[in-house]
Design a protein around this motif. Structure first.
Motif, PDB file in Angstrom:
ATOM      1  N   UNK A 144      -2.003  -2.352  -4.839  1.00  0.00           N
ATOM      2  CA  UNK A 144      -0.554  -2.510  -4.926  1.00  0.00           C
ATOM      3  C   UNK A 144       0.096  -2.649  -3.551  1.00  0.00           C
ATOM      4  N   UNK A 145      -0.665  -2.527  -2.478  1.00  0.00           N
ATOM      5  CA  UNK A 145      -0.104  -2.582  -1.129  1.00  0.00           C
ATOM      6  C   UNK A 145       0.421  -3.984  -0.823  1.00  0.00           C
ATOM      7  N   UNK A 146       1.481  -4.044  -0.034  1.00  0.00           N
ATOM      8  CA  UNK A 146       2.056  -5.308   0.415  1.00  0.00           C
ATOM      9  C   UNK A 146       1.746  -5.512   1.896  1.00  0.00           C
ATOM     10  N   UNK A 147       1.993  -6.727   2.367  1.00  0.00           N
ATOM     11  CA  UNK A 147       1.712  -7.015   3.769  1.00  0.00           C
ATOM     12  C   UNK A 147       2.622  -6.221   4.691  1.00  0.00           C
ATOM     13  N   UNK A 148       3.865  -5.993   4.264  1.00  0.00           N
ATOM     14  CA  UNK A 148       4.752  -5.166   5.071  1.00  0.00           C
ATOM     15  C   UNK A 148       4.426  -3.700   5.005  1.00  0.00           C
ATOM     16  N   UNK A 149       3.685  -3.275   3.979  1.00  0.00           N
ATOM     17  CA  UNK A 149       3.325  -1.868   3.848  1.00  0.00           C
ATOM     18  C   UNK A 149       2.180  -1.452   4.733  1.00  0.00           C
ATOM     19  N   UNK A 150       1.416  -2.410   5.269  1.00  0.00           N
ATOM     20  CA  UNK A 150       0.323  -2.091   6.186  1.00  0.00           C
ATOM     21  C   UNK A 150       0.879  -2.063   7.609  1.00  0.00           C
TER      22      UNK A 150
ATOM     23  N   UNK B  19       6.173   5.578  -4.209  1.00  0.00           N
ATOM     24  CA  UNK B  19       5.635   4.905  -3.029  1.00  0.00           C
ATOM     25  C   UNK B  19       5.231   5.959  -2.008  1.00  0.00           C
ATOM     26  N   UNK B  20       4.018   5.850  -1.476  1.00  0.00           N
ATOM     27  CA  UNK B  20       3.522   6.823  -0.517  1.00  0.00           C
ATOM     28  C   UNK B  20       2.725   6.116   0.565  1.00  0.00           C
ATOM     29  N   UNK B  21       2.975   6.529   1.810  1.00  0.00           N
ATOM     30  CA  UNK B  21       2.220   5.994   2.935  1.00  0.00           C
ATOM     31  C   UNK B  21       1.020   6.892   3.209  1.00  0.00           C
ATOM     32  N   UNK B  22      -0.148   6.259   3.358  1.00  0.00           N
ATOM     33  CA  UNK B  22      -1.394   6.997   3.563  1.00  0.00           C
ATOM     34  C   UNK B  22      -1.963   6.674   4.939  1.00  0.00           C
TER      35      UNK B  22
ATOM     36  N   UNK C 104       1.897   2.517  13.075  1.00  0.00           N
ATOM     37  CA  UNK C 104       1.833   3.881  12.532  1.00  0.00           C
ATOM     38  C   UNK C 104       0.484   4.218  11.945  1.00  0.00           C
ATOM     39  N   UNK C 105      -0.380   3.209  11.807  1.00  0.00           N
ATOM     40  CA  UNK C 105      -1.726   3.370  11.259  1.00  0.00           C
ATOM     41  C   UNK C 105      -1.667   3.939   9.838  1.00  0.00           C
ATOM     42  N   UNK C 106      -0.761   3.375   9.012  1.00  0.00           N
ATOM     43  CA  UNK C 106      -0.593   3.794   7.624  1.00  0.00           C
ATOM     44  C   UNK C 106      -0.523   2.569   6.731  1.00  0.00           C
ATOM     45  N   UNK C 107      -0.784   2.780   5.448  1.00  0.00           N
ATOM     46  CA  UNK C 107      -0.656   1.733   4.441  1.00  0.00           C
ATOM     47  C   UNK C 107       0.070   2.346   3.237  1.00  0.00           C
ATOM     48  N   UNK C 108       1.057   1.632   2.717  1.00  0.00           N
ATOM     49  CA  UNK C 108       1.843   2.138   1.602  1.00  0.00           C
ATOM     50  C   UNK C 108       1.302   1.664   0.268  1.00  0.00           C
ATOM     51  N   UNK C 109       1.201   2.573  -0.696  1.00  0.00           N
ATOM     52  CA  UNK C 109       0.677   2.261  -2.028  1.00  0.00           C
ATOM     53  C   UNK C 109       1.607   2.859  -3.076  1.00  0.00           C
ATOM     54  N   UNK C 110       1.474   2.364  -4.309  1.00  0.00           N
ATOM     55  CA  UNK C 110       2.192   2.896  -5.455  1.00  0.00           C
ATOM     56  C   UNK C 110       1.243   3.830  -6.195  1.00  0.00           C
ATOM     57  N   UNK C 111       1.636   5.105  -6.328  1.00  0.00           N
ATOM     58  CA  UNK C 111       0.779   6.079  -6.970  1.00  0.00           C
ATOM     59  C   UNK C 111       0.647   5.803  -8.464  1.00  0.00           C
ATOM     60  N   UNK C 112      -0.541   6.107  -8.980  1.00  0.00           N
ATOM     61  CA  UNK C 112      -0.861   5.775 -10.366  1.00  0.00           C
ATOM     62  C   UNK C 112      -0.011   6.549 -11.360  1.00  0.00           C
TER      63      UNK C 112
END
Length: 415
Positions: A240-246, A263-266, A250-258
């Motif tokens: 579910x990650x987008x190009x802007x979410x990577x 939305x959470x950055x990991x 910050x060395x994080x990637x944003x995903x949508x939790x199941x």
């Protein structure tokens, strides 16, 4: 059992799946149940999972011409027994549907383990020909909830639930005699629910992970594998990650939790972003859509489409076939969890938040010794026993008085 009827996916947001009878007509009781699930803010994957169990039950009802609201406990009992002994239907690949069975190449004996036997590389049992206990337990729970739902609505001529609770606990209040000093335990259980063995999560050893990584075909697959192990995200969450979410800085990637759909950055490892950059440079030259709101992962061939879970799973399956292993994408999440818990400087409560678990107690399953740990500890014990046999310890000295003490006591010869 004849494979009549079908479960189809729709484009309707409020009715993601639809159960159809052999004549192509919607099954209304199932449709009402699916609407209730969506109103309860369930994931769109939940109606699909429940729908497969309902389809299996309806095929049984259609075969014996039983109305769904006239099914008895004996019908539920007989179907439960059938699931214990019946073989799962064999799905023929779409490339082989028009071929004669004799023309389909069958792997030579010995190239892959027999169904249900342990894999020689991972030790995990392969998929068997019978329905697993987890599948039968899921089926019993879904059907019991389905009939409870329609009993509350007083639908049709339904009077009793054909999938009842255990007799001794049917009318008692849940945890009626609970000791507040002890944990709650499940008292409500189905009469026909099988016993499900507790699974111990498995991690992929470092050397095997390196072999799987080397067997991947593209930078996209290598980046995906690196992010799965670095973040501990579920397979479908990372997709579910987008190009802007990577965010490289910050060395994080944003995903949508199941579960929560939040939305959470990991946090991720630097190597994962290196492989991601190599993949993006290669993909953008080929014409993959580019933009902050666009999907991060795409197919490798035209027409360009966002990568879906089934395609990612097949990619990992092909890498497994090179090693003869049967690890799954979820084992990558287990591997990431073990790596984080092995770090003494990372508190478990942080690991819980990174993994997206609701309770810290969910991590207790990782405190149990795995099969590999038990074997390693047992072999180390036998090695220590062999060393004791080859190098026995010196015999303790015989009990006696010291000569110096006797001389002082009895006036012995002077030194």
């Amino acid at each position: 059992m004849p494979e009549i009827g079908q479960l189809i996916e729709t484009e309707d947001r409020w009715e993601p799946v639809r159960l159809l009878d052999p004549l192509g007509r919607p099954v209304e009781p199932a449709a009402e149940y699916f609407k209730d699930l969506m109103a309860a803010d369930c994931s769109p994957l939940t109606p699909r999972s429940y729908g497969m169990d309902l389809l299996r039950w309806w095929r049984y009802l259609w075969s014996f011409e039983i109305e769904w609201d006239r099914a008895t406990r004996e019908d539920a009992r007989d179907f439960t027994l059938w699931m214990k002994v019946a073989d799962k239907p064999v799905r023929v690949h779409w490339r082989h549907r028009d071929k004669d069975p004799s023309e389909i190449l069958v792997p030579m004996s010995g190239t892959r383990p027999a169904p249900g036997s342990p894999n020689p590389v991972t030790g995990k049992p392969t998929i068997g020909t019978k329905y697993a206990a987890t599948t039968r337990a899921h089926f019993e729970t879904v059907l019991r909830m389905f009939y409870d739902f329609h009993l509350d609505l007083n639908t049709g001529s339904l009077l009793v639930n054909p999938f009842p609770l255990v007799r001794a606990r049917r009318s008692a209040r849940v945890n009626a005699h609970h000791n507040p000093e002890k944990e709650f335990w499940k008292q409500r259980t189905g009469l026909y629910r099988p016993k499900v063995p507790k699974r111990i999560p498995r991690r992929i050893p470092d050397e095997k992970y390196t072999e799987v990584f080397a067997g991947l075909r593209s930078h996209r697959d290598r980046a995906l594998l690196a992010f799965w192990v670095a973040t501990g995200a579920r397979a479908e969450e990372l997709l579910t990650a987008t190009q802007g979410g990577a965010k490289v800085g910050q060395q994080t990637v944003g995903v949508i939790r199941k579960g929560t759909r939040d939305y959470q950055e990991l946090p991720a490892a630097p190597d994962a972003f290196v492989w991601l950059r190599l993949y993006q440079e290669e993909a953008w030259k080929k014409g993959v859509p580019r933009g902050r709101g666009k999907a991060l992962w795409w197919t490798l061939r035209r027409p360009w489409r966002p990568l879906e879970y089934d395609a990612a799973r097949m990619m990992f399956t092909r890498a497994n076939e090179l090693l003869g292993s049967n690890w799954t994408l979820h084992d990558l999440r287990h591997t990431a969890t073990f790596l984080m818990l092995d770090d003494p400087n990372l508190p478990p409560v942080y690991v819980q938040k990174i993994l997206g678990h609701k309770y810290l107690s969910t991590l207790d399953i990782y405190n149990r010794p795995t099969t590999d740990d038990i074997i390693t500890a047992g072999l180390a014990h036998h090695a220590r026993q062999e060393r004791k046999k080859s190098n026995p310890p010196p015999a303790p000295p015989a009990p006696a008085y010291k000569a110096e003490s006797l001389n002082v006591l009895f006036g012995g010869p002077a030194q």
